[in-house]
Design a protein around this motif. Structure first.
Motif, PDB file in Angstrom:
ATOM      1  N   LEU A 182       0.642  -1.229   0.153  1.00 41.99           N
ATOM      2  CA  LEU A 182      -0.090  -0.078  -0.122  1.00 41.99           C
ATOM      3  C   LEU A 182       0.852   1.731  -0.202  1.00 41.99           C
ATOM      4  N   SER A 183       0.635   1.961  -0.948  1.00 45.28           N
ATOM      5  CA  SER A 183       1.411   3.018  -0.408  1.00 45.28           C
ATOM      6  C   SER A 183       0.100   4.293  -0.827  1.00 45.28           C
ATOM      7  N   VAL A 184       0.322   5.965   0.557  1.00 41.25           N
ATOM      8  CA  VAL A 184      -0.884   6.520  -0.069  1.00 41.25           C
ATOM      9  C   VAL A 184       0.323   7.954  -0.210  1.00 41.25           C
ATOM     10  N   LYS A 185      -0.652   8.763  -1.334  1.00 43.59           N
ATOM     11  CA  LYS A 185       0.219   9.830  -1.017  1.00 43.59           C
ATOM     12  C   LYS A 185      -0.807  11.620  -1.052  1.00 43.59           C
ATOM     13  N   SER A 186       0.064  11.973  -0.231  1.00 45.20           N
ATOM     14  CA  SER A 186      -0.863  13.276  -0.008  1.00 45.20           C
ATOM     15  C   SER A 186       0.084  14.459  -0.591  1.00 45.20           C
ATOM     16  N   GLY A 187      -0.703  15.333  -0.945  1.00 46.54           N
ATOM     17  CA  GLY A 187      -0.957  17.077  -1.731  1.00 46.54           C
ATOM     18  C   GLY A 187       0.296  17.452  -0.670  1.00 46.54           C
ATOM     19  N   PRO A 188       0.284  19.232  -0.938  1.00 47.26           N
ATOM     20  CA  PRO A 188       0.812  19.411   0.046  1.00 47.26           C
ATOM     21  C   PRO A 188       0.523  20.179   1.013  1.00 47.26           C
ATOM     22  N   GLU A 189      -1.205  19.655   1.457  1.00 48.39           N
ATOM     23  CA  GLU A 189      -1.172  20.128   2.491  1.00 48.39           C
ATOM     24  C   GLU A 189      -1.321  18.768   3.446  1.00 48.39           C
ATOM     25  N   GLY A 190      -0.848  17.544   3.348  1.00 50.96           N
ATOM     26  CA  GLY A 190      -0.473  16.676   3.998  1.00 50.96           C
ATOM     27  C   GLY A 190      -1.120  15.800   4.350  1.00 50.96           C
ATOM     28  N   THR A 328      -9.372  18.314   6.851  1.00 50.88           N
ATOM     29  CA  THR A 328      -9.649  19.169   5.750  1.00 50.88           C
ATOM     30  C   THR A 328      -9.937  18.456   4.536  1.00 50.88           C
ATOM     31  N   GLN A 329     -10.897  19.199   3.422  1.00 54.32           N
ATOM     32  CA  GLN A 329     -11.489  18.813   2.488  1.00 54.32           C
ATOM     33  C   GLN A 329     -10.504  18.912   1.592  1.00 54.32           C
ATOM     34  N   LYS A 330      -9.014  20.255   1.690  1.00 51.02           N
ATOM     35  CA  LYS A 330      -8.339  20.518   0.743  1.00 51.02           C
ATOM     36  C   LYS A 330      -7.297  19.014   0.953  1.00 51.02           C
ATOM     37  N   GLN A 331      -7.358  18.887   1.779  1.00 47.52           N
ATOM     38  CA  GLN A 331      -6.655  17.443   2.256  1.00 47.52           C
ATOM     39  C   GLN A 331      -6.699  16.061   1.993  1.00 47.52           C
ATOM     40  N   MET A 332      -8.188  15.821   1.437  1.00 46.96           N
ATOM     41  CA  MET A 332      -8.956  14.764   0.634  1.00 46.96           C
ATOM     42  C   MET A 332      -8.963  14.673  -0.128  1.00 46.96           C
ATOM     43  N   ASP A 333      -8.808  15.941  -1.175  1.00 47.67           N
ATOM     44  CA  ASP A 333      -8.719  16.199  -1.905  1.00 47.67           C
ATOM     45  C   ASP A 333      -7.361  15.854  -2.860  1.00 47.67           C
ATOM     46  N   GLY A 334      -6.164  16.328  -2.245  1.00 49.66           N
ATOM     47  CA  GLY A 334      -4.891  15.414  -2.097  1.00 49.66           C
ATOM     48  C   GLY A 334      -4.366  14.708  -2.569  1.00 49.66           C
ATOM     49  N   THR A 335      -5.586  13.721  -1.348  1.00 49.28           N
ATOM     50  CA  THR A 335      -4.496  12.239  -0.801  1.00 49.28           C
ATOM     51  C   THR A 335      -5.208  10.858  -2.007  1.00 49.28           C
ATOM     52  N   SER A 336      -4.177  10.442  -1.845  1.00 42.01           N
ATOM     53  CA  SER A 336      -5.094   9.178  -2.806  1.00 42.01           C
ATOM     54  C   SER A 336      -4.254   7.881  -2.426  1.00 42.01           C
ATOM     55  N   PHE A 337      -4.453   6.540  -3.451  1.00 42.93           N
ATOM     56  CA  PHE A 337      -3.690   5.639  -1.951  1.00 42.93           C
ATOM     57  C   PHE A 337      -3.958   4.233  -3.702  1.00 42.93           C
ATOM     58  N   THR A 338      -2.407   3.564  -3.891  1.00 44.10           N
ATOM     59  CA  THR A 338      -2.599   2.636  -4.643  1.00 44.10           C
ATOM     60  C   THR A 338      -1.860   1.291  -3.882  1.00 44.10           C
ATOM     61  N   MET A 339      -3.044   0.037  -4.131  1.00 44.99           N
ATOM     62  CA  MET A 339      -2.215  -1.120  -3.210  1.00 44.99           C
ATOM     63  C   MET A 339      -1.918  -1.836  -4.705  1.00 44.99           C
ATOM     64  N   THR A 340      -0.522  -2.261  -5.074  1.00 43.91           N
ATOM     65  CA  THR A 340      -0.155  -2.918  -5.801  1.00 43.91           C
ATOM     66  C   THR A 340       0.049  -4.758  -5.402  1.00 43.91           C
ATOM     67  N   PHE A 341      -0.260  -5.344  -6.337  1.00 36.61           N
ATOM     68  CA  PHE A 341      -0.226  -7.264  -5.642  1.00 36.61           C
ATOM     69  C   PHE A 341       0.557  -7.623  -6.423  1.00 36.61           C
TER      70      PHE A 341
END
Length: 430
Positions: A182-190, A328-341
């Motif tokens: 699992l990799s979680v990437k966040s934007g500038p807001e963390g 915050t909404q900005k934190q959520m908008d800037g965050t995503s995940f990738t799960m590699t199998f």
């Protein structure tokens, strides 16, 4: 459950996660999903305060850019401490989406009310003790009543559980082992996480010994190892594929996947898949920071006063990630995940009981912010699968993990359409 007033009731709708689930149900209803339920999706919100429930519906309408929801959305007053109100709620709907956690404290009364009153129940718990405790107590009664109780239908653990099944289905041959990263990437807001998740982790780790006792009580049959045994990695290791340090994933994914594999093996005679779950951390600095926070956490969690400190000051003890306000909404908008199998197995015609694995496959599940965007999507699509893919569910009701309940449904197609995407990265090569 024909003739019930609602298809879906969101219980705990005005809670932090509940508000996002409400928005997602409203989105599904507006898009005409749930039409197989006999026209439009009929739904309601439930909780303790009528004002808060109305406010959540108004917020959802505003976010979807339409006028306030009309009379078509029901508002039910209901309290987890009042068994009568839970029974009344359960009698009016086909499926309850339970958003009231930590589930170890508040989950069982909802499951009980649903099973006794013939409603199916979905939750987003990442707490193995609750999930497996409900199996022990209610599986037989749920089977008799023909209702489905499906736990872990959020980010814990639909991407992992359905991801393993997707990988299995895409391999030409027999899949015998999978590791997920699992990799979680966040934007500038963390990154930000609401402290409800933190509380579940605190109480879950504090109570690990009881989980072992519970599993003894259930008396699980061991899952046979087919193919080469999957090697356990160290707690911290460097991954050349990601060029990052990784650690063992401490969430419930491993236990949920194992329950699914046990069910598929014992009930459907499918080859069980071994599974290891990991999370990428980044460089050495991240590892050191996590080790420090982790050791402090594990030390404090053993004592009552330590647990009080951890739950009172989540922001301090989690290095700022977990807060009482949530992201915050900005934190959520800037965050995503990738799960590699990364899967391995045996080509068609090759006996998995002999020799080394000779095929590999790499798949991934990608999605938006895991806790409050991907989780509501997964939960609502799981509910729609229960309602619309009824012919593809297990023959009898019961308490199930997501993969056991949904392995033959269209859940993965539904998730793909809503932005939680399953794909093959590299085809199996012999």
């Amino acid at each position: 459950t024909a003739g019930r007033l609602y298809d879906i009731v969101v219980f705990g709708a005005s809670g932090f996660t509940g508000q996002f689930v409400v928005e997602e149900v409203a989105r599904a209803a507006a898009a005409g999903e749930g039409q197989l339920c006999g026209g439009r999706l009929r739904w309601a919100v439930a909780g303790r305060s009528r004002e808060k429930l109305r406010a959540v519906l108004e917020r959802a309408a505003e976010r979807l850019g339409k006028a306030a929801p009309g009379e078509e959305v029901g508002v039910l007053l209901c309290d987890v401490g009042d068994a009568g109100s839970l029974a009344t709620m359960a009698r009016q709907t086909r499926v309850v989406l339970n958003c009231v956690g930590p589930y170890r404290f508040f989950g069982e009364p909802v499951v009980k009310a649903c099973v006794e009153n013939g409603a199916s129940c979905i939750d987003i718990s990442g707490e193995p003790q609750f999930l497996e405790g409900m199996y022990l107590k209610y599986n037989e009664e749920a089977a008799e009543k023909g209702v489905y109780v499906v736990g872990s239908c959020g980010f814990d653990s639909i991407p992992a559980d359905m991801g393993v099944l997707y990988t299995r289905d895409k391999l030409k041959g027999t899949l015998t082992a999978v590791e997920s990263f699992l990799s979680v990437k966040s934007g500038p807001e963390g990154l930000g996480v609401h402290d409800g998740t933190w509380k579940s982790a605190v109480y879950g780790l504090a109570d690990e010994d009881n989980l072992k006792k519970l599993r003894k009580q259930i008396g699980y049959a061991p899952v046979p190892v087919v193919g080469a045994k999957l090697k356990k990695r160290g707690f911290v290791f460097y991954s050349p594929e990601f060029k990052e340090y990784c650690i063992t994933f401490m969430g419930s994914d491993g236990s949920v996947v194992k329950r699914t594999q046990r069910y598929l093996h014992s009930e459907l005679q499918q080859t069980p898949v071994q599974y290891g779950a990991y999370v990428t951390l980044g460089g050495l600095g991240s590892v050191i920071k996590l080790m420090f926070v982790g050791m402090l956490f594990l030390l404090l969690v053993k004592f009552n006063f330590g647990r009080k400190l951890l739950t009172k000051y989540p922001k301090f003890f989690s290095a700022g990630y977990f807060t009482k306000e949530g992201p915050t909404q900005k934190q959520m908008d800037g965050t995503s995940f990738t799960m590699t199998f990364f899967g391995e197995g045996y080509s068609e015609g090759q006996d998995p009981q002999t020799g080394k694995p000779n095929v590999k496959i790499c798949t991934e599940v990608k999605g938006p912010e895991p806790g409050y965007i991907a989780t509501p999507i997964a939960m609502v699509q799981a509910a729609l699968s229960l309602l619309e893919d009824a012919a593809s569910l297990p023959k009898k009701g019961g308490v199930y993990s997501p993969g056991a309940a949904f392995s033959k449904t269209k859940l993965i197609d539904r998730l793909n359409k809503r932005g939680v995407e399953f794909s093959v990265i590299s085809k199996p090569e012999v």
